[in-house]
Design a protein around this motif. Structure first.
Motif, mmCIF file in Angstrom:
data_model
loop_
_atom_site.group_PDB
_atom_site.id
_atom_site.type_symbol
_atom_site.label_atom_id
_atom_site.label_comp_id
_atom_site.label_asym_id
_atom_site.label_seq_id
_atom_site.Cartn_x
_atom_site.Cartn_y
_atom_site.Cartn_z
ATOM 1 N N ASP A 170 1.123 -4.130 -2.256
ATOM 2 C CA ASP A 170 2.331 -4.449 -3.104
ATOM 3 C C ASP A 170 3.217 -3.403 -3.049
ATOM 4 O OD1 ASP A 170 1.874 -7.185 -3.670
ATOM 5 O OD2 ASP A 170 1.873 -7.022 -6.028
ATOM 6 N N LEU A 171 3.721 -2.879 -1.874
ATOM 7 C CA LEU A 171 4.385 -1.878 -1.699
ATOM 8 C C LEU A 171 6.018 -2.268 -2.168
ATOM 9 C CD1 LEU A 171 1.994 -1.992 0.826
ATOM 10 C CD2 LEU A 171 3.006 0.289 1.394
ATOM 11 N N ALA A 172 6.600 -1.282 -2.666
ATOM 12 C CA ALA A 172 7.994 -1.601 -3.169
ATOM 13 C C ALA A 172 9.083 -1.466 -1.724
ATOM 14 C CB ALA A 172 8.381 -0.872 -4.176
ATOM 15 N N THR A 173 9.816 -2.289 -1.459
ATOM 16 C CA THR A 173 10.760 -1.978 -0.599
ATOM 17 C C THR A 173 11.997 -2.615 -0.932
ATOM 18 O OG1 THR A 173 11.306 -2.710 1.712
ATOM 19 C CG2 THR A 173 9.702 -3.905 0.682
ATOM 20 N N SER A 179 16.695 -13.247 -1.711
ATOM 21 C CA SER A 179 16.079 -14.135 -2.175
ATOM 22 C C SER A 179 14.593 -14.022 -1.852
ATOM 23 C CB SER A 179 16.542 -15.666 -1.458
ATOM 24 O OG SER A 179 16.382 -15.354 0.159
ATOM 25 N N LEU A 180 14.265 -12.741 -1.513
ATOM 26 C CA LEU A 180 12.807 -12.790 -1.144
ATOM 27 C C LEU A 180 12.228 -11.510 -2.018
ATOM 28 C CD1 LEU A 180 13.015 -12.704 2.958
ATOM 29 C CD2 LEU A 180 12.101 -14.487 1.240
ATOM 30 N N PRO A 181 10.760 -11.582 -2.323
ATOM 31 C CA PRO A 181 10.357 -10.533 -3.239
ATOM 32 C C PRO A 181 10.441 -9.401 -2.400
ATOM 33 C CG PRO A 181 8.773 -12.256 -2.926
ATOM 34 C CD PRO A 181 10.067 -12.698 -1.855
ATOM 35 N N PRO A 182 10.831 -8.088 -3.365
ATOM 36 C CA PRO A 182 11.378 -6.761 -2.945
ATOM 37 C C PRO A 182 9.877 -6.079 -2.547
ATOM 38 C CG PRO A 182 11.431 -6.936 -5.060
ATOM 39 C CD PRO A 182 11.188 -8.205 -4.970
ATOM 40 N N LYS A 183 8.848 -6.487 -1.727
ATOM 41 C CA LYS A 183 7.613 -5.920 -1.413
ATOM 42 C C LYS A 183 7.118 -6.060 -0.169
ATOM 43 C CE LYS A 183 4.767 -9.157 -3.093
ATOM 44 N NZ LYS A 183 3.265 -9.451 -2.737
ATOM 45 N N LEU A 184 6.386 -5.451 0.313
ATOM 46 C CA LEU A 184 5.421 -5.565 1.362
ATOM 47 C C LEU A 184 4.157 -5.794 0.900
ATOM 48 C CD1 LEU A 184 4.831 -5.561 4.664
ATOM 49 C CD2 LEU A 184 4.718 -3.201 4.378
ATOM 50 N N ASP A 185 3.573 -6.895 1.284
ATOM 51 C CA ASP A 185 2.159 -7.359 0.562
ATOM 52 C C ASP A 185 1.120 -6.373 0.929
ATOM 53 O OD1 ASP A 185 3.422 -9.719 -0.188
ATOM 54 O OD2 ASP A 185 2.387 -11.000 1.132
ATOM 55 N N HIS A 186 0.889 -6.049 2.104
ATOM 56 C CA HIS A 186 -0.215 -5.098 2.493
ATOM 57 C C HIS A 186 0.143 -4.159 3.745
ATOM 58 C CE1 HIS A 186 -2.387 -8.395 0.491
ATOM 59 N NE2 HIS A 186 -1.891 -9.198 1.384
ATOM 60 N N LEU A 187 -0.325 -2.888 3.728
ATOM 61 C CA LEU A 187 -0.174 -1.903 4.705
ATOM 62 C C LEU A 187 -1.632 -1.553 4.852
ATOM 63 C CD1 LEU A 187 1.899 -0.540 6.667
ATOM 64 C CD2 LEU A 187 2.167 1.170 5.231
ATOM 65 N N VAL A 188 -1.814 -1.468 6.350
ATOM 66 C CA VAL A 188 -3.446 -1.157 6.690
ATOM 67 C C VAL A 188 -3.345 -0.113 7.831
ATOM 68 C CG1 VAL A 188 -5.824 -1.984 7.330
ATOM 69 C CG2 VAL A 188 -4.414 -3.498 6.020
ATOM 70 N N LEU A 189 -3.937 0.985 7.401
ATOM 71 C CA LEU A 189 -4.037 1.907 8.396
ATOM 72 C C LEU A 189 -5.424 2.484 8.953
ATOM 73 C CD1 LEU A 189 -2.856 4.476 10.075
ATOM 74 C CD2 LEU A 189 -3.168 6.024 8.047
ATOM 75 N N GLY A 190 -5.924 2.547 10.166
ATOM 76 C CA GLY A 190 -7.253 3.018 10.572
ATOM 77 C C GLY A 190 -7.154 3.266 11.923
ATOM 78 N N VAL A 224 8.093 -13.380 9.932
ATOM 79 C CA VAL A 224 8.109 -12.338 10.736
ATOM 80 C C VAL A 224 9.226 -11.450 10.813
ATOM 81 C CG1 VAL A 224 7.837 -11.421 12.957
ATOM 82 C CG2 VAL A 224 6.196 -13.347 12.354
ATOM 83 N N HIS A 225 10.616 -12.094 10.753
ATOM 84 C CA HIS A 225 11.763 -11.217 10.683
ATOM 85 C C HIS A 225 11.832 -10.586 9.434
ATOM 86 C CE1 HIS A 225 16.037 -10.417 11.240
ATOM 87 N NE2 HIS A 225 16.322 -10.671 9.965
ATOM 88 N N ALA A 226 11.485 -11.107 8.326
ATOM 89 C CA ALA A 226 11.537 -10.489 6.863
ATOM 90 C C ALA A 226 10.322 -9.570 6.933
ATOM 91 C CB ALA A 226 11.292 -11.662 5.890
ATOM 92 N N LEU A 227 9.188 -9.683 7.323
ATOM 93 C CA LEU A 227 8.015 -8.837 7.284
ATOM 94 C C LEU A 227 8.578 -7.590 8.241
ATOM 95 C CD1 LEU A 227 4.991 -7.834 6.986
ATOM 96 C CD2 LEU A 227 4.497 -9.337 8.918
ATOM 97 N N ALA A 228 8.931 -7.741 9.319
ATOM 98 C CA ALA A 228 9.640 -6.379 10.399
ATOM 99 C C ALA A 228 10.654 -5.773 9.277
ATOM 100 C CB ALA A 228 10.152 -7.255 11.333
ATOM 101 N N ALA A 229 11.289 -6.078 8.618
ATOM 102 C CA ALA A 229 12.562 -5.498 7.904
ATOM 103 C C ALA A 229 11.785 -4.665 6.612
ATOM 104 C CB ALA A 229 13.232 -6.522 7.173
ATOM 105 N N ARG A 230 10.570 -5.374 6.008
ATOM 106 C CA ARG A 230 10.222 -4.605 5.125
ATOM 107 C C ARG A 230 9.343 -3.616 5.649
ATOM 108 N NH1 ARG A 230 8.190 -10.599 3.294
ATOM 109 N NH2 ARG A 230 9.779 -10.900 1.548
#
Length: 310
Positions: A170-173, A179-190, A224-230
């Protein structure tokens, strides 16, 4: 019928309104059964769904119980599955991934706000997760609860990646659009890369076509377009680039465990079943860059400095 707030009701499966009389219900059931029967070219899964729907509302007693929200013994289970889970003691001693944020929190808060608004001002909502209440709510409200559930399931899967991985939820963006939630659901680093992930339940089948998720249930959405923008809004602030963009859906909504498409701004696009997510992240996607140990540490530091939560 899957245990999801977006699952079709037995009335919808049979093809009749909830206030239909017994004769109309019986006629609609027979018609739906004929259309779905495998011997006449129908779909076996649809045929089974019609039979199960009839078991839920086919007799006056079963129908009355379902209409009260206790039909077929499933309502209590649905309510338990949809409400926030109580903390449980861990039995597995293996180290978990480092996690930050509240998965599904934004979607749950928005659901609770809108369900009370929909019921009406001055009306007390004793149980916002009552199946009868949820099933009667508009689709956009049920969608919020469905999304919260898959986000929480994704968080449980990602936690099993181990201590080499860091997960933010739930990262804020500000890049989501009006019309879309102002957040990225998950970000994973490894070691296998930096993954921007969206968890979704649209209530039906989807697939990946090149670099976009498609399906009848999506309407005009471009996930995917929305995910890429976030992802870009966060990665630009941290001066890093995601190596993969992944959309996670319930297993029954994707024909294959993993579909990999092209790239968007250098990030490989993938659509994945929930049960396949952890292994897909751990293995990395074909064509997606892996990160060295020093690079992982540097990227983590940059992200920690800019991440805000919704």
């Amino acid at each position: 019928m899957a245990d999801s707030p977006l699952s079709a009701s037995p009335y919808e499966i049979i093809g009749v309104s909830a206030d239909a009389d017994d004769a109309a219900l019986r006629a609609a059931y027979r018609r739906a059964l004929r259309q779905a029967h495998p011997d006449t070219g129908g779909d076996p899964a649809a045929f089974h769904a019609v039979q199960r729907a009839w078991a839920m509302i086919g007799t006056p007693e079963a129908r009355a119980a379902y209409d009260r929200g206790r039909g077929y013994g499933t309502a209590d289970a649905s309510r338990e599955a949809w409400a926030p889970a109580a903390p449980r003691a861990r039995r597995d001693s293996r180290p978990l991934a480092r996690s930050y944020g509240h998965p599904g929190g934004f979607s749950r808060e928005r659901y609770l706000e809108l369900i009370r608004e929909w019921v009406g001002r001055g009306v007390t909502v004793d149980d916002p997760y009552d199946p009868a209440l949820v099933r009667g709510a508009p689709r956009d409200i049920r969608h919020l609860l469905a999304d919260a559930l898959v986000e929480e399931q994704t968080a449980r899967s990602l936690a099993t990646l181990g201590i080499a991985y860091t997960v933010w939820h739930d990262l804020a963006t500000d890049a989501a659009g009006p019309s879309l939630p102002p957040k990225l659901d998950h970000l994973v680093l490894g070691p296998s890369g930096l993954f921007a992930i969206q968890s979704e339940d649209w209530g039906g089948e989807v697939s990946l076509r090149r670099t976009e998720v498609v399906g009848e249930v999506l309407g005009r959405e471009r996930p995917v377009h929305a995910l890429a923008a976030r992802a870009k809004a966060i990665s630009r602030a941290a001066r890093v680039k995601p190596t993969a963009l992944m959309v996670v859906v319930p297993d029954e909504h994707l024909a294959e465990p993993l579909q990999v498409g092209g790239t968007v701004r250098g990030a490989v696009v993938a659509l994945v079943r929930s049960s396949r997510l952890a292994s897909a992240v751990r293995e990395g996607l074909p064509g997606s860059a892996h990160l060295g140990g020093t690079e992982v540490m540097e990227v983590r530091s940059r992200l920690q400095a800019v991440v805000r939560f919704a």
